[in-house]
Design an enzyme around this catalytic site. Sequence first.
Site, mmCIF file in Angstrom:
data_model
loop_
_atom_site.group_PDB
_atom_site.id
_atom_site.type_symbol
_atom_site.label_atom_id
_atom_site.label_comp_id
_atom_site.label_asym_id
_atom_site.label_seq_id
_atom_site.Cartn_x
_atom_site.Cartn_y
_atom_site.Cartn_z
ATOM 1 N N GLY A 65 -15.577 12.488 -28.116
ATOM 2 C CA GLY A 65 -15.103 12.554 -26.726
ATOM 3 C C GLY A 65 -14.147 11.404 -26.448
ATOM 4 C CG HIS A 66 -15.621 7.361 -26.399
ATOM 5 N ND1 HIS A 66 -16.816 7.139 -27.022
ATOM 6 C CD2 HIS A 66 -15.863 7.142 -25.080
ATOM 7 C CE1 HIS A 66 -17.736 6.806 -26.147
ATOM 8 N NE2 HIS A 66 -17.191 6.806 -24.951
ATOM 9 C CG ASP A 75 -18.712 10.640 -17.463
ATOM 10 O OD1 ASP A 75 -19.918 10.462 -17.296
ATOM 11 O OD2 ASP A 75 -18.180 10.652 -18.598
ATOM 12 N NE ARG A 92 -26.919 7.428 -20.492
ATOM 13 C CZ ARG A 92 -27.641 6.414 -20.041
ATOM 14 N NH1 ARG A 92 -28.826 6.174 -20.546
ATOM 15 N NH2 ARG A 92 -27.195 5.638 -19.072
HETATM 16 P P1 AMP Z 1 -18.386 6.127 -21.588
HETATM 17 O O1 AMP Z 1 -18.233 5.309 -22.823
HETATM 18 O O2 AMP Z 1 -19.536 7.092 -21.645
HETATM 19 O O3 AMP Z 1 -18.361 5.287 -20.341
HETATM 20 O O4 AMP Z 1 -17.100 7.052 -21.506
HETATM 21 C C1 AMP Z 1 -15.798 6.524 -21.530
HETATM 22 C C2 AMP Z 1 -14.822 7.621 -21.186
HETATM 23 O O5 AMP Z 1 -14.964 8.693 -22.115
HETATM 24 C C3 AMP Z 1 -15.065 8.232 -19.794
HETATM 25 O O6 AMP Z 1 -13.812 8.491 -19.172
HETATM 26 C C4 AMP Z 1 -15.793 9.512 -20.102
HETATM 27 O O7 AMP Z 1 -15.618 10.520 -19.139
HETATM 28 C C5 AMP Z 1 -15.154 9.917 -21.423
HETATM 29 N N1 AMP Z 1 -16.039 10.802 -22.186
HETATM 30 C C6 AMP Z 1 -17.341 10.595 -22.507
HETATM 31 N N2 AMP Z 1 -17.843 11.658 -23.168
HETATM 32 C C7 AMP Z 1 -16.834 12.553 -23.271
HETATM 33 C C8 AMP Z 1 -16.718 13.863 -23.848
HETATM 34 N N3 AMP Z 1 -17.732 14.465 -24.447
HETATM 35 N N4 AMP Z 1 -15.523 14.501 -23.758
HETATM 36 C C9 AMP Z 1 -14.468 13.910 -23.150
HETATM 37 N N5 AMP Z 1 -14.507 12.676 -22.589
HETATM 38 C C10 AMP Z 1 -15.679 12.007 -22.642
#
Ligand code: AMP
Length: 271
Positions: free
Chosen positions: A32-33, A146, A183
């Site tokens: 995703g990142h 998110d 997670r």
């Molecule tokens: P986090 O590390 O969970 O705070 O996420 C950092 C960024 O990655 C945020 O903009 C999230 O929305 C995005 N993100 C997290 N998981 C995904 C995913 N499965 N697909 C696309 N973007 C994601």
Amino acid sequence: MKIFKNKSNLLKEISKIKDLAFVPTMGSIHKGHLSLINKAKKVSKNVLISIYINPKQFNSNSDFKKYPRNLNKDISILKKIKIKYLYLPTYDDIYSFSPKYSVHLDKFTNKLCGKSRPGHFKGVLNVVNRFIEIIKPRLIFLGSKDFQQLTLIRLHVKKHKIQTRITVCPTIREKNGAAISSRNEKLKKNQVGIAGKVYKYLKSLKKKTDSINLKKKQLKIINEIMLLGVKKVDYLEYINIKTLKSVSKINKNCKIFIAYHLGKIRLIDNL
Ligand code: AMP
């Protein structure tokens, strides 16, 4: 890749860059990142990733402590894909100054995760507001997984007329449909399977929604989700993403939003 552990060195490096593309994360880098990072790389040579697990957005110290941390692995992934800048701020870097703009919390804060995680979005907006002030990115890349966070950041940026452009990236999913999340690494194999079943259930629910009044059927739907192996559902709501209001029946502007627990892990999704 240049790694910055404090603000002053970072600022010396980036202050003259006009096309800085910023991808904020909490680390445990996954596909995703990487989709956000790849989008950023397409439009700028100057991509800056931050990894910061912001204590102020967690509802409990134990959730903060158990959030996955994989810094060495993250650094090697980011080096491999030739990221230019990585920022690993300290708490003081972020919180030792008074920001120019106050945090704007739109009333959409009071729905969904804002209801089940009081104070969460105040913490998110606080850290994002500070990151924007430090880095002054021309572009920011955020995931629609998110959706509520992304919308509230957009509204904050709009309210203060902050000169940055937000690019929204679609949710990247596991093979079984479950949204990828840092997670997820804490899930057991059977729980990943359950997350996939929840995704499929919601997908079919979305197809049937013309005839389903969510307000009337909500308990039945939540029961059916629990029968898939889910421990608890924090919320299941239809939101019109144009008006940001809850609705009973789905139309083309609506998405289904869910937060649920598998064992001790809380997951969110929208589709
Ligand atoms: P986090 O590390 O969970 O705070 O996420 C950092 C960024 O990655 C945020 O903009 C999230 O929305 C995005 N993100 C997290 N998981 C995904 C995913 N499965 N697909 C696309 N973007 C994601």
